[in-house]
Design an enzyme around this catalytic site. Structure first.
Site, PDB file in Angstrom:
ATOM      1  N   SER A 125       0.838  -1.202   0.000  1.00 40.70           N
ATOM      2  CA  SER A 125       0.000   0.000   0.000  1.00 40.70           C
ATOM      3  C   SER A 125       0.870   1.247   0.000  1.00 40.70           C
ATOM      4  CB  SER A 125      -0.867  -0.017   1.257  1.00 40.70           C
ATOM      5  OG  SER A 125      -1.469   1.244   1.463  1.00 40.70           O
ATOM      6  N   TYR A 150      -2.063  -1.771  10.958  1.00 36.12           N
ATOM      7  CA  TYR A 150      -2.336  -2.229   9.587  1.00 36.12           C
ATOM      8  C   TYR A 150      -1.196  -1.804   8.655  1.00 36.12           C
ATOM      9  CZ  TYR A 150      -3.765  -1.663   4.781  1.00 36.12           C
ATOM     10  OH  TYR A 150      -3.753  -1.672   3.410  1.00 36.12           O
ATOM     11  N   LYS A 154       2.067  -3.967   6.467  1.00 34.74           N
ATOM     12  CA  LYS A 154       2.483  -3.868   5.062  1.00 34.74           C
ATOM     13  C   LYS A 154       3.991  -3.613   4.988  1.00 34.74           C
ATOM     14  CE  LYS A 154      -1.475  -4.733   3.291  1.00 34.74           C
ATOM     15  NZ  LYS A 154      -1.676  -6.066   2.700  1.00 34.74           N
TER      16      LYS A 154
HETATM   17  C1  UD1 Z   1      -7.146   4.237   3.684  1.00 30.15           C
HETATM   18  C2  UD1 Z   1      -6.082   3.995   4.689  1.00 30.15           C
HETATM   19  C3  UD1 Z   1      -4.909   3.369   4.013  1.00 30.15           C
HETATM   20  C4  UD1 Z   1      -5.321   2.062   3.409  1.00 30.15           C
HETATM   21  C5  UD1 Z   1      -6.492   2.247   2.499  1.00 30.15           C
HETATM   22  C6  UD1 Z   1      -7.045   0.882   2.208  1.00 30.15           C
HETATM   23  C7  UD1 Z   1      -6.368   5.679   6.458  1.00 30.15           C
HETATM   24  C8  UD1 Z   1      -5.819   6.908   7.065  1.00 30.15           C
HETATM   25  N1  UD1 Z   1      -5.722   5.230   5.349  1.00 30.15           N
HETATM   26  O1  UD1 Z   1      -6.634   5.118   2.683  1.00 30.15           O
HETATM   27  O2  UD1 Z   1      -3.877   3.131   4.944  1.00 30.15           O
HETATM   28  O3  UD1 Z   1      -4.264   1.480   2.710  1.00 30.15           O
HETATM   29  O4  UD1 Z   1      -7.522   3.010   3.113  1.00 30.15           O
HETATM   30  O5  UD1 Z   1      -8.306   0.918   1.702  1.00 30.15           O
HETATM   31  O6  UD1 Z   1      -7.327   5.123   6.925  1.00 30.15           O
HETATM   32  N2  UD1 Z   1     -13.009  10.488   3.337  1.00 30.15           N
HETATM   33  C9  UD1 Z   1     -14.038  11.331   3.697  1.00 30.15           C
HETATM   34  N3  UD1 Z   1     -15.169  10.765   4.212  1.00 30.15           N
HETATM   35  C10 UD1 Z   1     -15.325   9.426   4.389  1.00 30.15           C
HETATM   36  C11 UD1 Z   1     -14.256   8.573   4.016  1.00 30.15           C
HETATM   37  C12 UD1 Z   1     -13.105   9.140   3.494  1.00 30.15           C
HETATM   38  O7  UD1 Z   1     -13.952  12.539   3.561  1.00 30.15           O
HETATM   39  O8  UD1 Z   1     -16.369   8.982   4.887  1.00 30.15           O
HETATM   40  C13 UD1 Z   1     -11.792  11.067   2.748  1.00 30.15           C
HETATM   41  C14 UD1 Z   1     -10.540  10.824   3.555  1.00 30.15           C
HETATM   42  O9  UD1 Z   1     -10.318  11.823   4.485  1.00 30.15           O
HETATM   43  C15 UD1 Z   1      -9.477  10.779   2.464  1.00 30.15           C
HETATM   44  C16 UD1 Z   1     -10.220  10.257   1.228  1.00 30.15           C
HETATM   45  O10 UD1 Z   1     -11.598  10.456   1.502  1.00 30.15           O
HETATM   46  O11 UD1 Z   1      -9.052  12.078   2.177  1.00 30.15           O
HETATM   47  C17 UD1 Z   1      -9.968   8.791   0.966  1.00 30.15           C
HETATM   48  O12 UD1 Z   1     -10.203   8.053   2.156  1.00 30.15           O
HETATM   49  P1  UD1 Z   1     -10.194   6.480   2.192  1.00 30.15           P
HETATM   50  O13 UD1 Z   1     -11.050   5.936   1.111  1.00 30.15           O
HETATM   51  O14 UD1 Z   1     -10.467   6.047   3.594  1.00 30.15           O
HETATM   52  O15 UD1 Z   1      -8.693   6.090   1.774  1.00 30.15           O
HETATM   53  P2  UD1 Z   1      -7.309   6.518   2.451  1.00 30.15           P
HETATM   54  O16 UD1 Z   1      -7.483   7.184   3.734  1.00 30.15           O
HETATM   55  O17 UD1 Z   1      -6.531   7.235   1.407  1.00 30.15           O
END
Ligand code: UD1
Length: 340
Positions: A125, A150, A154
């Site tokens: 990742s 987690y 990795k």
């Molecule tokens: C997350 C994990 C990452 C992991 C990946 C696997 C964290 C900090 N990181 O990545 O380690 O490898 O998932 O799937 O958890 N967001 C919102 N609202 C929501 C959900 C997300 O605003 O309800 C935003 C988040 O702040 C982020 C973006 O959407 O900016 C993507 O979030 P997400 O899909 O959870 O992925 P990552 O955080 O990049």
């Protein structure tokens, strides 16, 4: 040629099984069904015309893993997806994550290194980079201390594999560092099926649009980005799946440069949360109910891939757009919920 796909009934695993079968590989899947359903086999069969072999097995069961490798002695390699992946849960249950993600890896490697030769592809990742100092992120960017157990599994997983390739000449491995995989197969026969409340952005968006969730919370709009929301590199799962086939074939055909290689898998383009929402609204023709809330702990500001190495070495480039990915994710959600 027969390939083992662990976690082959999960989101990325199932899409990879489809592409492996399309490319002519024989596939045997190991999955413990902890976060996947056996019905995914039917989806794979509907797309490819072939049901892969399947063994329900917990990779923490060393004896069962040994017995599996005796039964399928002709395996030329493994693509290892099976792992727990909820970041928040891992903070509360670190030992579960270390046991599940690392003991299974060690048992698999013990079996594979006992063979005359073997090839191994590992699901890693971009989380290993943390908040990178430079964007886009190259494979040479330093690995930062993990934010969660987690993420640490990795990093440690990559180190275990690298150390293993140093001493077993006939064992070759590639770690693939995914950015943010989203979307579904265009046939909508397979897609993402999150358990409970989704933690990731896109499943939360599609479930909100489908009426399962009332409102999407956007985690912060005061980041130092163009619109204040975090930026990520969203990659279509079908593109990602194809990269696995190319990585495996690179090893099978001895085209690797060293016995342990690392590749970023992303599109090279960063999109903000608000851009994702806007694109979703365009492709779905729906207004999404969302509100801005506080930042989520542990989020990095921006992460997107430098794709040069994957392009030039693997010969892989993502083909599908963010709109394609969101359209397929929405089509899949509608199918799962029975929405016309
Ligand atoms: C997350 C994990 C990452 C992991 C990946 C696997 C964290 C900090 N990181 O990545 O380690 O490898 O998932 O799937 O958890 N967001 C919102 N609202 C929501 C959900 C997300 O605003 O309800 C935003 C988040 O702040 C982020 C973006 O959407 O900016 C993507 O979030 P997400 O899909 O959870 O992925 P990552 O955080 O990049």
């Amino acid at each position: 040629m027969r390939v083992l796909v662990t976690g082959g009934l999960g989101f990325i695993g199932s899409h990879t099984v489809v592409e492996l079968q399309n490319a002519g590989y024989e596939v045997v899947i190991i999955d413990d069904l902890s976060n996947a359903s056996e019905a995914v086999l039917d989806g794979i069969e509907a797309i490819t015309g072939k049901k892969p072999d399947f063994e329900k097995l917990d990779l923490r069961d060393k004896n069962a893993v040994s017995a599996f490798f005796k039964k399928y002695a002709d395996i030329v390699g493994a693509i290892h997806f099976a792992a727990s992946k909820a970041v928040g849960e891992s903070v509360h249950k670190p030992l579960l994550y270390y046991e599940n993600n690392l003991s299974s890896l060690v048992y698999l490697l013990q079996e594979l290194t006992a063979k005359d030769s073997a090839n191994f592809i590992f699901s890693s990742s971009c989380t290993v980079y943390g908040q990178a100092d430079e964007l886009p992120i190259t494979e040479n960017a330093p690995v930062k201390p993990a934010e969660s157990p987690y993420g640490n599994t990795k990093q440690i997983g990559e180190e275990i594999i690298r150390d293993t390739t140093k001493v077993y000449d006939k064992f070759k491995a590639i770690a693939l560092r995914y950015f943010n995989p989203i979307g579904a197969h265009p046939s909508v026969e397979i897609g993402e099926l999150p358990l409970g409340v989704p933690q990731n952005l896109v499943p939360f968006i599609t479930q909100t649009a489908a009426g399962l969730r009332e409102q999407l919370s956007v985690f912060g709009n005061d980041y130092p980005t163009a619109d204040g929301t975090c930026v990520r590199d969203y990659i279509h799962v079908v593109d990602l799946a194809k990269a696995h086939v190319m990585a495996l074939t690179r090893l099978v055909e001895d085209k690797n440069k060293t016995n342990y290689e690392v590749f970023n898998l992303g599109t090279g383009t960063g999109s903000s949360v608000l851009e994702v929402i806007e694109t979703f609204e365009q492709v779905s023709g729906q207004k999404l109910n969302y509100k801005i809330v506080d930042r989520r702990e542990g989020d990095v500001v921006a992460a997107y891939a430098d794709t040069d190495k994957a392009n030039s070495e693997l010969g892989w480039k993502s083909q599908l757009s963010l709109a394609d990915a969101l359209r397929s994710a929405w089509d899949w959600e509608k199918k799962v919920r029975g929405i016309e």
